[in-house]
Write a protein that holds these residues in place. Structure first.
Motif, PDB file in Angstrom:
ATOM      1  N   ASN A 410      29.800  14.895  29.558  1.00  0.00           N
ATOM      2  CA  ASN A 410      29.246  13.785  28.769  1.00  0.00           C
ATOM      3  C   ASN A 410      27.733  13.689  28.912  1.00  0.00           C
ATOM      4  N   TRP A 411      27.267  13.843  30.153  1.00  0.00           N
ATOM      5  CA  TRP A 411      25.817  13.775  30.394  1.00  0.00           C
ATOM      6  C   TRP A 411      25.101  14.901  29.655  1.00  0.00           C
ATOM      7  N   LEU A 412      25.688  16.109  29.726  1.00  0.00           N
ATOM      8  CA  LEU A 412      25.074  17.256  29.081  1.00  0.00           C
ATOM      9  C   LEU A 412      25.001  17.079  27.572  1.00  0.00           C
ATOM     10  N   SER A 413      26.027  16.496  26.986  1.00  0.00           N
ATOM     11  CA  SER A 413      26.038  16.300  25.529  1.00  0.00           C
ATOM     12  C   SER A 413      25.007  15.279  25.080  1.00  0.00           C
ATOM     13  N   ASN A 414      24.560  14.438  26.004  1.00  0.00           N
ATOM     14  CA  ASN A 414      23.544  13.430  25.665  1.00  0.00           C
ATOM     15  C   ASN A 414      22.123  13.884  25.989  1.00  0.00           C
ATOM     16  N   LEU A 415      21.998  15.101  26.475  1.00  0.00           N
ATOM     17  CA  LEU A 415      20.677  15.635  26.811  1.00  0.00           C
ATOM     18  C   LEU A 415      20.064  16.220  25.547  1.00  0.00           C
ATOM     19  N   LYS A 416      18.978  15.637  25.073  1.00  0.00           N
ATOM     20  CA  LYS A 416      18.487  15.978  23.730  1.00  0.00           C
ATOM     21  C   LYS A 416      17.038  16.449  23.695  1.00  0.00           C
ATOM     22  N   ASP A 417      16.598  17.162  24.700  1.00  0.00           N
ATOM     23  CA  ASP A 417      15.217  17.650  24.643  1.00  0.00           C
ATOM     24  C   ASP A 417      15.154  19.066  25.184  1.00  0.00           C
ATOM     25  N   LYS A 418      13.959  19.522  25.559  1.00  0.00           N
ATOM     26  CA  LYS A 418      13.757  20.923  25.946  1.00  0.00           C
ATOM     27  C   LYS A 418      14.562  21.320  27.180  1.00  0.00           C
ATOM     28  N   ASP A 419      14.926  20.334  28.021  1.00  0.00           N
ATOM     29  CA  ASP A 419      15.705  20.657  29.210  1.00  0.00           C
ATOM     30  C   ASP A 419      17.139  21.033  28.856  1.00  0.00           C
ATOM     31  N   ASP A 420      17.568  20.616  27.679  1.00  0.00           N
ATOM     32  CA  ASP A 420      18.942  20.868  27.263  1.00  0.00           C
ATOM     33  C   ASP A 420      19.246  22.361  27.224  1.00  0.00           C
ATOM     34  N   GLU A 421      18.321  23.157  26.671  1.00  0.00           N
ATOM     35  CA  GLU A 421      18.532  24.596  26.556  1.00  0.00           C
ATOM     36  C   GLU A 421      18.699  25.244  27.922  1.00  0.00           C
ATOM     37  N   MET A 422      17.864  24.828  28.886  1.00  0.00           N
ATOM     38  CA  MET A 422      17.952  25.376  30.231  1.00  0.00           C
ATOM     39  C   MET A 422      19.288  25.003  30.875  1.00  0.00           C
ATOM     40  N   MET A 423      19.710  23.764  30.700  1.00  0.00           N
ATOM     41  CA  MET A 423      20.963  23.323  31.292  1.00  0.00           C
ATOM     42  C   MET A 423      22.164  24.020  30.676  1.00  0.00           C
ATOM     43  N   GLN A 424      22.087  24.283  29.373  1.00  0.00           N
ATOM     44  CA  GLN A 424      23.202  24.953  28.700  1.00  0.00           C
ATOM     45  C   GLN A 424      23.409  26.365  29.243  1.00  0.00           C
ATOM     46  N   LYS A 425      22.332  26.988  29.734  1.00  0.00           N
ATOM     47  CA  LYS A 425      22.422  28.353  30.236  1.00  0.00           C
ATOM     48  C   LYS A 425      23.023  28.435  31.641  1.00  0.00           C
ATOM     49  N   LYS A 426      23.042  27.316  32.347  1.00  0.00           N
ATOM     50  CA  LYS A 426      23.595  27.319  33.697  1.00  0.00           C
ATOM     51  C   LYS A 426      25.120  27.447  33.633  1.00  0.00           C
TER      52      LYS A 426
END
Length: 484
Positions: A410-426
């Motif tokens: 849920n937290w990841l789906s609400n992440l809406k900026d440049k950090d989102d791409e980095m987090m998606q790769k983890k």
């Protein structure tokens, strides 16, 4: 006769102005053949001359061609040569602003070798050579030098007044020499301007307090990779303007009380890579008002040193990676965590997260818990910081798939900026015990796990909604009262 003198004077003035302005007509490289094996290119501020893989005689011949010409040699780079000695007056008649003699086996710098360029030289790099002492006699005429790089030489001691005459020097780097002793008067003459001193990569066993105490203007002191086994109160007395102190990768075991008490302007302290197992509760006394960056990773710390840290109410970056921390006490960040934006706890031995341990971290943006022993990361533990977190790393933990982990998705789906791409790769995974199968936290099979699927609404959002609701009710009551 007067007219002739006037013409000569006019030409002299014009020539002077042209030299100051580095006139385009003058900033032309000589033919390549004349200065071979050196090469030349024209830069905005003057010539860039490079001499590589040659010897002293050919360098001297090339300098002879350039002598007496109205050139500004902005960069003279002598690299990878056989230049064991820098002879006297080798640069006579040249205007050199930045001089590099790098990796050229240089071991002797004659007294008169630099005197002719002392009024114009601003940067000198003699790194990666064979100098065994500071050539003070040659340096004393460099009255406009701003930067001196003596990294990677064989200097084993700094004698008294080693840098006298360099009264404009702002940066001095002596990294990776063999320095084991520093005379109390070694830095005499550098008191007025020196801002940065690098003594890292040497063999110092104690802080040279008497020699450093002269440097009241110093902003950054680097003493990493020495053999310091202890630091004591008073070691840094006199460094009243120090902003950054590097003590990483030494052999320090304890941080005693008030050891940094004279460094009231310090904002950054690096002590990672030591053997620290004890931090006194008054270790950081004096740093209350300014310390923002504290690195204590790669030590032998067993618990978060709350008593020592609680006075640091401006702390923003706390690095405790690669220690032996096994748990986080509920009051671990009580009284000082409000300003922390970066918390690194990776590569410890943390097994559980319980209670409201993160409740005081109201500004936290990055939390690194990678490579611990966590099997569960409960939602109620994470909830107080989910609103501000931009990065959370819980990779390389033996996580078990359970319904509590849906906060991550849920937290990841609400992440809406440049950090989102980095987090998606983890690739953060958990193990489904009865299937012996890994699942990505981003695609937890919630239905399969028979979880009650929650809609994400953070505590902070709920609090803001509650405030707005109360404000709206109050405004309605007030309006009705006024109307009546």
């Amino acid at each position: 006769m007067a007219r002739v003198r006037m013409v000569r004077w006019t030409w002299a003035v014009l020539a002077g102005l042209c030299a100051l302005a580095t006139c385009e007509v003058q900033q032309q490289c000589p033919p390549r053949g004349e200065i071979s094996p050196c090469s030349c290119s024209v830069k905005k501020n003057g010539l860039d001359v490079l001499c590589e893989f040659t010897d002293q005689q050919r360098i001297s011949d090339a300098m002879g061609v350039l002598k007496g010409k109205p050139f500004v040699i902005f960069y003279l780079k002598l690299r990878h040569n056989n230049l064991k000695k820098l002879p006297g007056f080798v640069f006579l008649g040249l205007d050199i602003r930045h001089l590099t003699i790098h990796n050229s086996s240089l071991s002797v710098v004659e007294e008169a070798s630099l005197s002719s360029i002392g009024k114009v030289l601003t940067q000198l790099d003699v790194s990666q050579n064979s100098l065994t002492l500071v050539p003070s006699a040659a340096f004393k005429s460099l009255h406009h030098l701003l930067i001196l790089n003596m990294n990677h030489n064989k200097v084993n001691s700094l004698h008294a007044k080693a840098f006298q005459g360099l009264d404009t020097l702002e940066i001095l780097t002596l990294y990776e020499n063999k320095i084991i002793s520093i005379d109390a008067d070694a830095f005499v003459g550098l008191e007025k301007k020196l801002k940065r001193l690098n003594l890292g990569g040497n063999g110092l066993t104690s802080v040279p307090q008497k020699s450093l105490a002269l440097l009241e203007t110093l902003k950054k002191l680097e003493m990493q990779e020495n053999r310091l086994s202890e630091i004591r109160e008073g070691d840094f007395e006199g460094l009243k303007n120090l902003d950054s102190l590097g003590l990483a990768h030494n052999k320090i075991r304890q941080v005693p009380p008030r050891v940094f008490s004279h460094l009231t302007l310090l904002t950054s302290l690096e002590m990672d890579g030591n053997n620290i197992d004890t931090i006194d509760s008054d270790a950081f006394a004096g740093l209350e008002e300014n310390l923002q960056y504290l690195r204590l990773g790669d030590n032998n710390i067993h618990t978060i040193p709350t008593d020592a840290l609680k006075r640091l109410h401006r702390l923003r970056h706390l690095d405790l990676r690669s220690n032996n921390i096994t748990f986080i006490a509920e009051d671990a960040f009580f009284g000082y965590g409000d300003s922390i934006t970066f918390l690194n706890l990776q590569k410890n031995d943390i097994r559980t997260l319980n209670g409201m341990i993160f409740e005081n971290l109201n500004s936290l943006e990055t939390l690194n818990l990678q490579n611990n022993k966590l099997m569960h990361v409960p939602e109620d533990v994470m909830e107080p910081i989910l609103d501000t977190l931009r990065v959370v790393d819980i990779m390389d933990n033996p996580l078990l798939c359970d319904c509590e982990l849906q906060w991550y998705k849920n937290w990841l789906s609400n992440l809406k900026d440049k950090d989102d791409e980095m987090m998606q790769k983890k690739r953060t995974v958990c193990t489904m015990q009865y299937e012996h199968r890994e699942y990505s936290l981003q695609s937890l099979p919630l239905e399969k796990m028979e979880c009650v699927i929650k809609s994400y609404k953070s505590a902070a959002n709920e609090a803001r909604w509650s405030v707005l609701k109360q404000t709206a009710i109050g405004a309605f009551v007030l309006a009705r009262y006024i109307y009546l």
